[in-house]
Scaffold this motif. Structure first.
Motif, short mmCIF file in Angstrom:
data_model
loop_
_atom_site.label_atom_id
_atom_site.label_comp_id
_atom_site.label_asym_id
_atom_site.label_seq_id
_atom_site.Cartn_x
_atom_site.Cartn_y
_atom_site.Cartn_z
N ASN A 58 0.09 27.42 11.21
CA ASN A 58 -0.31 28.78 10.87
C ASN A 58 -0.71 29.45 12.18
O ASN A 58 -1.88 29.48 12.55
N SER A 59 0.28 29.95 12.91
CA SER A 59 0.03 30.48 14.25
C SER A 59 0.91 31.69 14.55
O SER A 59 2.11 31.65 14.32
N PRO A 60 0.30 32.76 15.11
CA PRO A 60 1.09 33.93 15.49
C PRO A 60 1.66 33.83 16.90
O PRO A 60 2.30 34.77 17.37
N GLY A 61 1.40 32.71 17.59
CA GLY A 61 1.93 32.54 18.94
C GLY A 61 0.87 32.61 20.00
O GLY A 61 -0.32 32.46 19.74
N PRO A 110 -15.51 26.91 24.36
CA PRO A 110 -16.41 26.04 23.62
C PRO A 110 -16.83 26.60 22.27
O PRO A 110 -17.26 25.86 21.41
N LEU A 111 -16.71 27.92 22.09
CA LEU A 111 -17.14 28.52 20.83
C LEU A 111 -15.99 28.96 19.94
O LEU A 111 -16.22 29.36 18.81
N ARG A 112 -14.76 28.92 20.42
CA ARG A 112 -13.64 29.25 19.55
C ARG A 112 -12.44 28.40 19.94
O ARG A 112 -12.23 28.08 21.10
N GLY A 113 -11.75 28.00 18.91
CA GLY A 113 -10.65 27.10 19.15
C GLY A 113 -9.41 27.81 19.64
O GLY A 113 -9.29 29.03 19.59
N GLY A 114 -8.50 27.05 20.14
CA GLY A 114 -7.21 27.54 20.59
C GLY A 114 -6.29 26.33 20.68
O GLY A 114 -6.77 25.20 20.84
N PRO A 123 0.83 -1.20 0.00
CA PRO A 123 0.00 0.00 0.00
C PRO A 123 0.87 1.26 0.00
O PRO A 123 2.02 1.23 0.42
N PRO A 124 0.31 2.35 -0.48
CA PRO A 124 1.09 3.60 -0.50
C PRO A 124 1.37 4.08 0.91
O PRO A 124 0.57 3.87 1.83
N PRO A 125 2.49 4.75 1.13
CA PRO A 125 2.78 5.29 2.47
C PRO A 125 1.79 6.39 2.83
O PRO A 125 1.30 7.11 1.96
N ILE A 126 1.50 6.49 4.11
CA ILE A 126 0.59 7.52 4.62
C ILE A 126 1.37 8.43 5.57
O ILE A 126 2.13 7.95 6.41
N VAL A 127 1.19 9.72 5.42
CA VAL A 127 1.78 10.68 6.35
C VAL A 127 0.63 11.44 7.01
O VAL A 127 -0.04 12.24 6.35
N PRO A 128 0.36 11.20 8.29
CA PRO A 128 -0.67 11.96 8.99
C PRO A 128 -0.29 13.43 9.08
O PRO A 128 0.89 13.77 9.27
N VAL A 129 -1.28 14.29 8.95
CA VAL A 129 -1.07 15.73 9.00
C VAL A 129 -1.86 16.30 10.19
O VAL A 129 -3.06 16.08 10.30
N VAL A 130 -1.17 17.00 11.07
CA VAL A 130 -1.81 17.67 12.20
C VAL A 130 -1.80 19.16 11.93
O VAL A 130 -0.73 19.75 11.74
N ARG A 131 -2.97 19.76 11.93
CA ARG A 131 -3.07 21.19 11.67
C ARG A 131 -2.96 21.96 12.98
O ARG A 131 -3.76 21.77 13.89
N LEU A 132 -1.98 22.84 13.05
CA LEU A 132 -1.78 23.70 14.22
C LEU A 132 -2.10 25.12 13.79
O LEU A 132 -1.22 25.90 13.43
N TYR A 133 -3.38 25.45 13.80
CA TYR A 133 -3.86 26.72 13.30
C TYR A 133 -4.36 27.58 14.46
O TYR A 133 -5.09 27.10 15.33
N GLY A 134 -4.01 28.86 14.45
CA GLY A 134 -4.58 29.81 15.40
C GLY A 134 -3.66 30.14 16.56
O GLY A 134 -2.51 29.69 16.63
N ALA A 135 -4.19 30.94 17.48
CA ALA A 135 -3.43 31.36 18.65
C ALA A 135 -3.23 30.20 19.61
O ALA A 135 -4.03 29.26 19.65
N ILE A 136 -2.17 30.27 20.37
CA ILE A 136 -1.82 29.19 21.30
C ILE A 136 -2.28 29.59 22.70
O ILE A 136 -1.96 30.67 23.18
N GLY A 137 -3.02 28.70 23.32
CA GLY A 137 -3.46 28.96 24.68
C GLY A 137 -4.96 28.98 24.79
O GLY A 137 -5.63 28.03 24.41
#
Length: 309
Positions: free
Chosen positions: A82-85, A51-55, A33-47
């Motif tokens: 894609n994160s400004p910190g 419940p209504l907005r991610g971080g 089978p073809p190799p798979i590379v999982p992708v984790v999206r790290l989008y947005g501000a950290i911290g």
């Protein structure tokens, strides 16, 4: 087509592909089978997260990272950043967990910077073994910042008296409604310097001899385009996720995004569901979350604006 039963030619399907070859091709794909590379999206501000907005916080990312690194036939895990910190503590916790899982599962980690990996966003990128950027990405901002407002003159103008009662003489330091005191600023600078040293140590440990600029420049809090970041050793090259993965693992490689499940409140607040509009205690919780989300959105907007985005 007329088939001669005495012929040694393979039986062909209507598309003229010998059936035996098609079966062998299928078996080959199943066995290889073809190799798979999982992708984790790290989008947005950290911290801060609600419940209504991610971080980005370890509490929410831990199960996502676990699933990504648990893919047995994956040679690597990709981080799309894609994160400004934001929070230095959450940046450190997330980066440490990425390294723990990479060593435990013996997988290489690639970071692909989109618009920005600045401050805590770069802390996350530095957890990868290799960092790739777009020429116009923003990287760097290896520093620590604290910001606020001073209202003591404004409340004095309107005859407002500020009353603060504490047990502990330094409990209310940096109160925006009182003038700044040098001893409070000295404590703040000490804390910032300590966090800055931790940030610098992380970058040195992860990038090592790849760093090409002077530390006074690299760790000044400045930020650069991705192209300049490559020259300074903050990134390994220019490139995007899928082309780089194909270059490393072949044209058949599959990039599979690993996401988090939606929380219960996000599911309950679907506009087309029976739970809308919320009532009673649910309405109070929704209103509180909405207010907190609005303030958090303003704080996040300020983080993006620090890097000109």
């Amino acid at each position: 087509m007329t088939v001669d039963p005495t012929s040694s030619d393979p039986i062909r399907d209507p598309d003229h592909t010998p059936r035996g070859l098609r079966r062998r091709g299928l078996f080959h794909r199943l066995r290889h089978p073809p190799p798979i590379v999982p992708v984790v999206r790290l989008y947005g501000a950290i911290g801060r997260a609600g419940p209504l907005r991610g971080g980005l916080a370890l509490s929410g990312l831990a199960p996502v990272l676990e699933r990504a690194f648990a893919v047995k036939r994956a040679p690597a895990v990709a981080l799309a950043i894609n994160s400004p910190g934001g929070s230095p503590v959450q940046s450190a916790l997330i980066a440490a967990r990425i390294r723990e899982l990479a060593q435990e599962k013996d997988k290489r980690v690639f970071a692909f910077v989109e618009d920005v990996a600045a401050s805590g966003g770069y802390w996350l990128a530095a957890a990868a073994d290799e960092i790739y950027v777009d020429a116009a990405s923003i990287v760097g901002s290896i520093g620590v910042v604290s910001a606020g407002f001073g209202f003591h003159e404004a409340i004095a103008r309107y005859g407002i008296e500020r009353r603060v009662h504490t047990a502990g003489e330094r409990k209310a330091i940096l109160d925006p409604f009182r003038p700044e005191r040098e001893e409070d600023l000295a404590l703040l600078r000490e804390i910032q310097a300590s966090v800055h040293e931790l940030f610098k140590a992380h970058v040195r440990a992860r990038r090592g001899a790849k760093l090409a600029g002077e530390e006074d420049e690299l760790f000044s809090g400045a930020f650069w385009t991705g192209e300049r970041g490559v020259a300074l050793g903050l990134a390994d090259g220019l490139g995007h996720l899928r082309p780089i993965l194909r270059e490393r693992y072949g044209a058949r490689v599959r990039a599979r995004v690993v996401g988090a499940e939606r929380g219960w409140l996000r599911r309950r607040l679907r506009m087309d569901g029976p739970a809308w509009p919320p009532a009673g205690a649910e309405l109070d919780a929704w209103a509180e979350a909405a207010a907190g989300g609005a303030l958090g959105a303003l704080e996040e907007r300020a983080l993006w604006q620090r890097v000109g985005l």
